[in-house]
Design an enzyme around this catalytic site. Structure first.
Site, mmCIF file in Angstrom:
data_model
loop_
_atom_site.group_PDB
_atom_site.id
_atom_site.type_symbol
_atom_site.label_atom_id
_atom_site.label_comp_id
_atom_site.label_asym_id
_atom_site.label_seq_id
_atom_site.Cartn_x
_atom_site.Cartn_y
_atom_site.Cartn_z
ATOM 1 N N ARG A 130 -28.713 39.348 -13.501
ATOM 2 C CA ARG A 130 -29.464 39.213 -12.405
ATOM 3 C C ARG A 130 -30.456 40.466 -11.927
ATOM 4 O O ARG A 130 -31.493 40.605 -11.647
ATOM 5 C CB ARG A 130 -28.727 38.883 -11.203
ATOM 6 C CG ARG A 130 -28.069 37.476 -11.317
ATOM 7 C CD ARG A 130 -27.276 36.933 -10.127
ATOM 8 N NE ARG A 130 -26.666 35.786 -10.399
ATOM 9 C CZ ARG A 130 -25.509 35.369 -10.135
ATOM 10 N NH1 ARG A 130 -24.747 36.560 -10.144
ATOM 11 N NH2 ARG A 130 -25.012 34.241 -10.564
ATOM 12 N N ASP A 135 -32.799 23.336 -7.022
ATOM 13 C CA ASP A 135 -31.324 22.714 -7.544
ATOM 14 C C ASP A 135 -31.215 21.518 -6.788
ATOM 15 O O ASP A 135 -31.975 21.046 -6.122
ATOM 16 C CB ASP A 135 -30.199 23.670 -6.691
ATOM 17 C CG ASP A 135 -28.808 23.603 -7.541
ATOM 18 O OD1 ASP A 135 -28.467 24.736 -8.384
ATOM 19 O OD2 ASP A 135 -28.257 22.768 -7.560
ATOM 20 N N ALA A 158 -34.051 19.329 -12.270
ATOM 21 C CA ALA A 158 -34.861 20.738 -12.817
ATOM 22 C C ALA A 158 -35.914 20.194 -13.803
ATOM 23 O O ALA A 158 -37.112 20.666 -13.679
ATOM 24 C CB ALA A 158 -33.944 21.752 -13.597
ATOM 25 N N ASP A 212 -31.046 28.901 -15.767
ATOM 26 C CA ASP A 212 -29.572 29.260 -16.158
ATOM 27 C C ASP A 212 -28.741 27.900 -15.561
ATOM 28 O O ASP A 212 -28.175 28.042 -14.430
ATOM 29 C CB ASP A 212 -29.231 30.572 -15.313
ATOM 30 C CG ASP A 212 -27.690 30.393 -15.309
ATOM 31 O OD1 ASP A 212 -26.960 30.405 -16.417
ATOM 32 O OD2 ASP A 212 -26.847 31.179 -14.260
ATOM 33 N N CYS A 262 -24.081 28.685 -20.748
ATOM 34 C CA CYS A 262 -22.893 28.887 -20.509
ATOM 35 C C CYS A 262 -21.826 28.132 -21.277
ATOM 36 O O CYS A 262 -20.528 27.804 -21.132
ATOM 37 C CB CYS A 262 -22.383 28.970 -19.282
ATOM 38 S SG CYS A 262 -22.612 27.583 -18.028
HETATM 39 N N1 SAH Z 1 -27.836 30.115 -12.082
HETATM 40 C C1 SAH Z 1 -26.854 29.936 -11.172
HETATM 41 C C2 SAH Z 1 -25.695 29.221 -11.623
HETATM 42 C C3 SAH Z 1 -26.162 27.723 -12.214
HETATM 43 S S1 SAH Z 1 -24.516 26.618 -11.760
HETATM 44 C C4 SAH Z 1 -26.378 31.360 -10.521
HETATM 45 O O1 SAH Z 1 -26.878 32.292 -11.109
HETATM 46 O O2 SAH Z 1 -25.387 31.388 -9.901
HETATM 47 C C5 SAH Z 1 -25.427 25.223 -12.231
HETATM 48 C C6 SAH Z 1 -26.299 24.590 -10.953
HETATM 49 O O3 SAH Z 1 -27.316 23.774 -11.393
HETATM 50 C C7 SAH Z 1 -25.395 24.056 -9.828
HETATM 51 O O4 SAH Z 1 -25.858 24.610 -8.756
HETATM 52 C C8 SAH Z 1 -26.114 22.535 -9.806
HETATM 53 O O5 SAH Z 1 -26.206 21.857 -8.825
HETATM 54 C C9 SAH Z 1 -27.441 22.634 -10.683
HETATM 55 N N2 SAH Z 1 -27.698 21.553 -11.285
HETATM 56 C C10 SAH Z 1 -27.052 20.950 -12.340
HETATM 57 N N3 SAH Z 1 -27.728 19.930 -12.795
HETATM 58 C C11 SAH Z 1 -29.011 19.863 -12.597
HETATM 59 C C12 SAH Z 1 -30.280 19.380 -12.556
HETATM 60 N N4 SAH Z 1 -30.303 18.063 -13.310
HETATM 61 N N5 SAH Z 1 -31.387 19.510 -11.962
HETATM 62 C C13 SAH Z 1 -31.272 20.663 -10.869
HETATM 63 N N6 SAH Z 1 -30.145 21.305 -10.591
HETATM 64 C C14 SAH Z 1 -28.980 21.157 -11.398
#
Ligand code: SAH
Length: 399
Positions: free
Chosen positions: A218, A256, A283, A303, A343
């Site tokens: 970040r 999100d 997404a 991410d 991850c």
């Molecule tokens: N990038 C974040 C961590 C991501 S955790 C950080 O830096 O803290 C994964 C996130 O993706 C979660 O908030 C979840 O709600 C979201 N998510 C999971 N599947 C998704 C999708 N298909 N479209 C959009 N968001 C999604």
């Protein structure tokens, strides 16, 4: 107080002849097929303490044992006479704490990262006075009462949240549960990272509430954000987005699918005096929409949650990373930056990098990798468990 057998009455686990070399060299696990499995051994209570003995009766250490797990023994100490009591655990926690205090000024970090901190299967995250704890093995589950006492000794936390809901517990025959083990928790907690303040919901949030592992990535992205527009896909509570906004991005969008995550991001943005446009969407659909609309950003971050949850979804997950890289790259303006991360434990770093470059190529984009990184130093790795380096992040500049 849990009844812990002393070092002489502890059951013994015998390694088969010729099977101790890897363990002796430094590996912290013994697999079930390396042990002489007598009926008595098989009948031992999962998670109990055992003395590790080789085929020649040499005592090699003490560990926890689970007769039902492929990873049967997890090492606690190479001193076979070591008593595993509250004082022992306090000492291990103190070592882990000393490392984090060397690394960071503020008390927000992963305090214990399992085997690398000589506490196999244990993960503890610290949010100031509050901690979350994950016991991922039967051994740690059995030691949990002592661990809580040791934590109290060392940090006297005002609340401890047990996040024992990880699917890996099933491999150990453990139930999944979440509960507050001590103290009280009233809504989201505050944390600091790279000078920004965030709110995290430790009870309903993802994983342990905050992804401390991306701290350095970040910061690396924020360092490029000044004067650029930024879009953060899978933003969760706004870790990347808000740090980019604080660094002087001209516009920041967080995408999100979770309303709760975006609500935390909005609240954190306000707390930091910055604006983040929150978009609730899937997404891939949002990426496709923006590509079609011809929108471009100076910095694009993707991410996501783990696309590969087990070995059998490797192929599908790999495709997901390729598609994500293609779409995210298409949104980067010439000369702009892209951060993509995975991850997934079951996605090796070179396999991830391969999906990313194929994604770029399908998007017709070229560029250069500026940074290829894993988790921050509060997620240390055990030298014999390189496969535990689950986080992969690639930061690129695209032409
Ligand atoms: N990038 C974040 C961590 C991501 S955790 C950080 O830096 O803290 C994964 C996130 O993706 C979660 O908030 C979840 O709600 C979201 N998510 C999971 N599947 C998704 C999708 N298909 N479209 C959009 N968001 C999604």
């Amino acid at each position: 107080m849990t009844n812990i057998p002393d070092t002489t009455s502890r059951p013994q686990i015998h390694l088969q002849a010729g099977r101790s070399r890897r363990f002796r060299a430094g590996h912290p696990w013994i697999f079930s097929n390396e042990i002489t499995m007598t009926p008595e051994t098989k009948a031992l209570v999962p998670g109990g303490l055992v003395t590790i003995v080789d085929a020649g009766e040499e005592r090699l250490g003490v560990g926890t044992f689970n007769p039902h797990s492929l990873i049967a023994v997890r090492l606690l100490s190479r001193d076979a006479d070591q008593t595993i009591d509250q004082a022992f655990l306090t000492k291990r926690l103190r070592n882990a704490l000393a490392l984090r205090q060397t690394l960071y000024d503020r008390p927000y970090y992963r305090l214990v990262h399992a085997e690398a901190d000589e506490l196999p299967g244990l993960v503890i995250d610290r949010y100031g006075e509050i901690v979350t704890l994950q016991a991922n093995t039967a051994g740690m589950e059995a030691l949990q009462p002592l661990l809580l006492a040791a934590l109290d000794d060392l940090l006297a936390p005002t609340a401890v949240v047990l996040k024992n809901d990880s699917a890996v517990r099933k491999l150990e025959g453990l139930e999944l549960y979440d509960r507050i083990a001590g103290g009280e928790l009233d809504g989201p907690v505050e944390l600091e990272e790279n000078g920004a303040v965030f709110f995290a919901d430790l009870v309903t949030g993802q994983k342990t509430g905050w992804f401390f592992d991306q701290r350095d990535n970040r910061a690396a992205v924020a360092a490029l954000a000044k004067g650029r527009s930024v879009i953060d896909f899978y933003s969760y509570a706004g870790g990347f987005a808000i740090q980019a906004a604080r660094a002087g991005a001209t516009r920041v969008v967080a995408v999100d699918r979770s309303e709760g995550s975006l609500a935390l991001a909005t609240r954190s943005a306000e707390r930091n005096g910055v604006t983040v446009e929150c978009v609730r969407a899937e997404a891939f659909a949002e990426m496709e929409r923006l590509v079609t609309a011809g929108q471009r950003f100076g910095v694009v971050i993707a991410d996501p949650p783990a696309f590969v949850k087990s070995k059998k979804d490797q192929a599908a997950g790999a495709k997901g990373y390729r598609k994500m890289s293609r779409l995210a790259a298409s949104l980067v303006e010439p000369g702009g930056f892209l951060l993509v991360a995975s991850c997934s434990h079951h996605m090796a770093p070179d396999a991830f990098a391969e999906e990313v470059r194929h994604g770029l190529s399908s998007a017709g984009r070229s560029g250069r990798i500026l940074r290829s990184a894993g988790a921050g130093s509060d997620h240390p790795l055990h030298p014999w468990l390189p496969e535990s380096a689950y986080l992969k992040a690639l930061l690129l500049q695209l032409d």
